[in-house]
Design a protein around this motif. Structure first.
Motif, PDB file in Angstrom:
ATOM      1  N   UNK A   1       0.839  -1.200   0.000  1.00 61.28           N
ATOM      2  CA  UNK A   1       0.000   0.000   0.000  1.00 61.28           C
ATOM      3  C   UNK A   1       0.882   1.261   0.000  1.00 61.28           C
ATOM      4  N   UNK A   2       1.869   1.281   0.897  1.00 66.54           N
ATOM      5  CA  UNK A   2       2.711   2.481   1.026  1.00 66.54           C
ATOM      6  C   UNK A   2       3.478   2.780  -0.264  1.00 66.54           C
ATOM      7  N   UNK A   3       4.009   1.728  -0.868  1.00 61.21           N
ATOM      8  CA  UNK A   3       4.764   1.950  -2.114  1.00 61.21           C
ATOM      9  C   UNK A   3       3.869   2.527  -3.207  1.00 61.21           C
ATOM     10  N   UNK A   4       2.637   2.007  -3.271  1.00 59.67           N
ATOM     11  CA  UNK A   4       1.722   2.484  -4.310  1.00 59.67           C
ATOM     12  C   UNK A   4       1.296   3.920  -4.029  1.00 59.67           C
ATOM     13  N   UNK A   5       1.095   4.251  -2.746  1.00 61.41           N
ATOM     14  CA  UNK A   5       0.777   5.642  -2.387  1.00 61.41           C
ATOM     15  C   UNK A   5       1.918   6.547  -2.858  1.00 61.41           C
ATOM     16  N   UNK A   6       3.124   6.108  -2.588  1.00 58.38           N
ATOM     17  CA  UNK A   6       4.293   6.898  -2.951  1.00 58.38           C
ATOM     18  C   UNK A   6       4.380   7.073  -4.473  1.00 58.38           C
ATOM     19  N   UNK A   7       4.208   5.959  -5.175  1.00 55.89           N
ATOM     20  CA  UNK A   7       4.304   5.991  -6.634  1.00 55.89           C
ATOM     21  C   UNK A   7       3.253   6.955  -7.224  1.00 55.89           C
ATOM     22  N   UNK A   8       2.020   6.827  -6.730  1.00 56.01           N
ATOM     23  CA  UNK A   8       0.940   7.676  -7.262  1.00 56.01           C
ATOM     24  C   UNK A   8       1.192   9.140  -6.946  1.00 56.01           C
ATOM     25  N   UNK A   9       1.804   9.408  -5.796  1.00 61.29           N
ATOM     26  CA  UNK A   9       2.007  10.800  -5.394  1.00 61.29           C
ATOM     27  C   UNK A   9       3.076  11.487  -6.240  1.00 61.29           C
ATOM     28  N   UNK A  10       3.964  10.699  -6.829  1.00 61.54           N
ATOM     29  CA  UNK A  10       5.018  11.301  -7.655  1.00 61.54           C
ATOM     30  C   UNK A  10       4.455  11.887  -8.943  1.00 61.54           C
ATOM     31  N   UNK A  11       3.399  11.256  -9.460  1.00 62.99           N
ATOM     32  CA  UNK A  11       2.809  11.724 -10.715  1.00 62.99           C
ATOM     33  C   UNK A  11       1.331  11.324 -10.742  1.00 62.99           C
ATOM     34  N   UNK A  12       0.494  12.042  -9.960  1.00 63.67           N
ATOM     35  CA  UNK A  12      -0.917  11.636  -9.854  1.00 63.67           C
ATOM     36  C   UNK A  12      -1.620  11.556 -11.213  1.00 63.67           C
TER      37      UNK A  12
END
Ligand code: PRX
Length: 634
Positions: free
Chosen positions: A25-36
């Motif tokens: 979950x955390x990795x995906x949150x991070x990934x999405x936040x880099x380029x929503x």
């Protein structure tokens, strides 16, 4: 701090994790936040677009955000046409069981055929792109068919929950200016008939816009059919026009702009007038499908059951559109969970081999009180994941659900969201360690925070207002007919930030614990009701001068409505009058709005400007300090 009150943590289930779409979950949150925008564009590419979008997000006219600008699609195309071109045409789209035990099933091919025919019926009645159609039905397969047919022809559906009554229906038809109502003669609930057509007839006496009423025969009792206005669904579906407009069972799917409206859904707010939340074809499609797939890890072979009613957002997003977009098999049940016995739901989980089950805390609490013996009579071993929605789940109900229904092996996906958000916003994924009572963390791409009155993030453990800090594709676009109210209600408390109307805390691990509404909205059995609506229903009774409604804790329902009534001169308080007033609210709004208790009072606490101080009534009822009374009238 909540983390200390409920220190238990449930790690992810190894069986579920082995095949889970999202491993962290955390990795995906991070990934999405880099380029929503890139993140959502990737999700949108999973669907068919008649024309690709030019721009993912247009935020030039905040808070009127636009998604997938310039893109052309149709959500119904992605729910049906797309699947019938593949092997999924033979897959079950919908399994339905009636309260009396009848079973109907629809493959994607069959569902598409019915939707095509019904869309031709709608067209033959003059329904076209942008027109509003009100749907007021029981939980029968014709309800999703009607919704999808509206989407297919580009009409905007407005589904009114079949438990609402005359006044609620009348107000919603009037506000949406619908020309067509689709209904049933009646629906089955708890062995009794809900007289839907009679309620429509009564509401239509006051509505000027309706030209046609289409009636599905379900319960079979005698109903009035007004010649030239009312038609039986089956008669229309048998006409050549239903079958032959485009040859065979086909019907053209309207090409829609991504931002064209898909539906209106009325929900309660702080005023007596329900607001029509507007959702669109493109962004809503991307949001609901992604959230369903990732939070519930829905697989091709799964059987999914969301127990909600399609008349609420949960049913729109996760009975009809979400599962169909994913090409999943969705189960739908018509009646009451305890009919004829409290094992009804568990018996159907066994019978149909349900793998993923999504319900509400109030239902869990209601079924818990009948004891474990009922579920234990059934083989529930097909279940992989469980979910809840609608209100905070108390840890005791969470643990029971986890242990007795999930046998300790199914994660509980506690999804926080709203009619306005269209899709899950704060929810665990299967990879998220769980804490009973917390909806855990935002869905990837979502940024949530908790603010104090001044708009500063609060410290961990402190209570504040839950806000959402960036736009998301399935967000409401506006309040239909009332854009000012949209801006004022959701985007004005903190400029540029979406105000949810909920209070919450965040613990030291960043887990969010939603506490409840901070406005005049009450959640009764997970249903959202406005105190002002109940008050105006009471005041419409000849004996009532003024009324106030508040929500107080209730063991099963979460909250129940308590009302305070000032009578007009010439009327005396009595038990009989209290019962009459309860019945009156039930008749005007629907049984869910019936007050638990009516207290007759000589005066209501008001501010000097005449506003009822509900918080004072609430504090008094709970024996709590009454707080700041400086604005209280003498
Ligand atoms: O207060 C929150 C509560 O339900 C409200 C939204 O109600 P409605 O628009 O009817 O949508 C219900 C189904 C999405 C929210 O503002 N709520 C919903 N889910 C949760 C919740 N409260 C706590 N935990 C939840 N999982």
């Amino acid at each position: 701090m909540p983390n200390e009150i409920h220190p238990e943590i449930y790690p992810p289930s190894p069986e579920v994790m082995a095949a889970a779409y999202i491993k962290s979950h955390d990795e995906m949150i991070h990934k999405a936040s880099e380029d929503p925008e890139g993140f959502w564009a990737d999700r949108a590419r999973e669907f068919e677009w008649f024309k690709p979008w030019d721009k993912v997000l247009d935020d030039s006219n905040k808070p009127f955000f636009k998604w997938f600008v310039g893109g052309r699609t149709n959500i119904a195309y992605n729910c049906l046409d797309r699947h019938v071109k593949t092997w999924r045409r033979n897959k079950l789209a919908l399994i339905w069981e009636g309260e009396k035990g009848e079973v109907r099933t629809f493959s994607y091919h069959a569902l598409n055929r019915e939707v095509c025919k019904f869309s031709n019926v709608l067209r033959s009645m003059g329904v076209k792109k942008g027109d509003r159609v009100t749907i007021y039905m029981g939980r029968v397969p014709e309800l999703p068919i009607a919704m999808l047919a509206c989407a297919k022809v580009g009409a905007v559906h407005s589904v009114v929950y079949g438990g609402f009554s005359v006044e609620a229906l009348h107000g919603r038809i009037d506000d949406s200016q619908s020309n067509v109502v689709i209904t049933c003669d009646g629906s089955w609930m708890n062995g009794k008939i809900v007289e839907l057509k009679n309620i429509v007839d009564e509401a239509l006496k006051r509505c000027a816009t309706i030209e046609h009423v289409i009636v599905v025969k379900r319960t079979g009792q005698q109903v009035q059919m007004e010649s030239g206005r009312d038609y039986w669904y089956d008669d229309l579906m048998g006409l050549p026009v239903a079958r032959a407009l485009a040859g065979g069972n086909r019907s053209e799917t309207e090409v829609m702009d991504a931002e064209d409206p898909l539906f209106l859904l009325y929900t309660s707010g702080t005023t007596g007038k329900p607001k029509a939340i507007l959702h669109t074809h493109g962004g809503y499609m991307v949001g609901v499908a992604t959230t369903l797939q990732w939070a519930f890890d829905l697989k091709e072979e799964d059987r999914w059951w969301c127990t909600a009613d399609p008349g609420w957002i949960t049913g729109h997003s996760y009975i009809v559109y979400g599962p169909m977009l994913l090409g999943a098999t969705s189960f739908m049940y018509e009646g009451a969970p305890t009919f004829p016995y409290p094992n009804r739901w568990w018996s159907m989980i066994e019978k149909y081999g349900i793998n993923v089950f999504y319900t509400a805390p109030t239902a869990i609490r209601g079924l818990m009180r009948f004891g474990e013996a009922w579920p234990n009579r059934h083989d529930l071993s097909a279940l992989r994941l469980l979910g809840t929605v609608g209100e905070p789940i108390n840890p005791e109900a969470w643990r029971w659900y986890h242990r007795v229904i999930g046998k300790g092996k199914c994660p509980i996906i506690d999804t926080w969201w709203q009619t306005e958000t269209g899709m899950f916003m704060i929810t665990p994924l299967p990879a998220t360690p769980l804490k009973p009572g917390s909806a855990t963390k935002p869905f990837p791409g979502i940024i949530a925070d908790i603010y104090d009155e001044a708009g500063k993030p609060v410290a961990p453990g402190e209570e504040g207002f839950l806000v959402l800090k960036n736009p998301w594709p399935a967000m409401m676009r506006t309040i239909y007919n009332d854009p000012d109210r949209y801006v004022q209600q959701y985007w004005s408390k903190y400029p540029g930030v979406y105000f949810t109307g909920d209070s919450a805390r965040k613990d030291a691990d960043g887990y969010i614990w939603v506490i409840g509404r901070v406005d005049d909205v009450i959640k009764v059995s997970g249903y959202r009701l406005g105190t002002a609506e109940v008050e105006s229903a009471l005041v419409s009774h000849p004996a009532v001068a003024e009324a106030a409604a508040i929500g107080l804790h209730h063991e099963i329902k979460g909250h129940a409505i308590h009302t305070y009534v000032m009578l007009k001169a010439g009327y005396e308080p009595s038990e009989a009058l209290a019962e009459e007033l309860k019945a009156h609210v039930g008749h005007e709004m629907g049984p869910i709005a019936k007050p638990e208790k009516i207290t007759f009072v000589k005066q209501l606490p008001k501010t000097r400007s005449g506003k009822i101080m509900r918080r004072v009534l609430k504090a008094r009822a709970q024996g709590l300090p009454e707080g700041d009374l400086t604005t209280l009238e003498e």
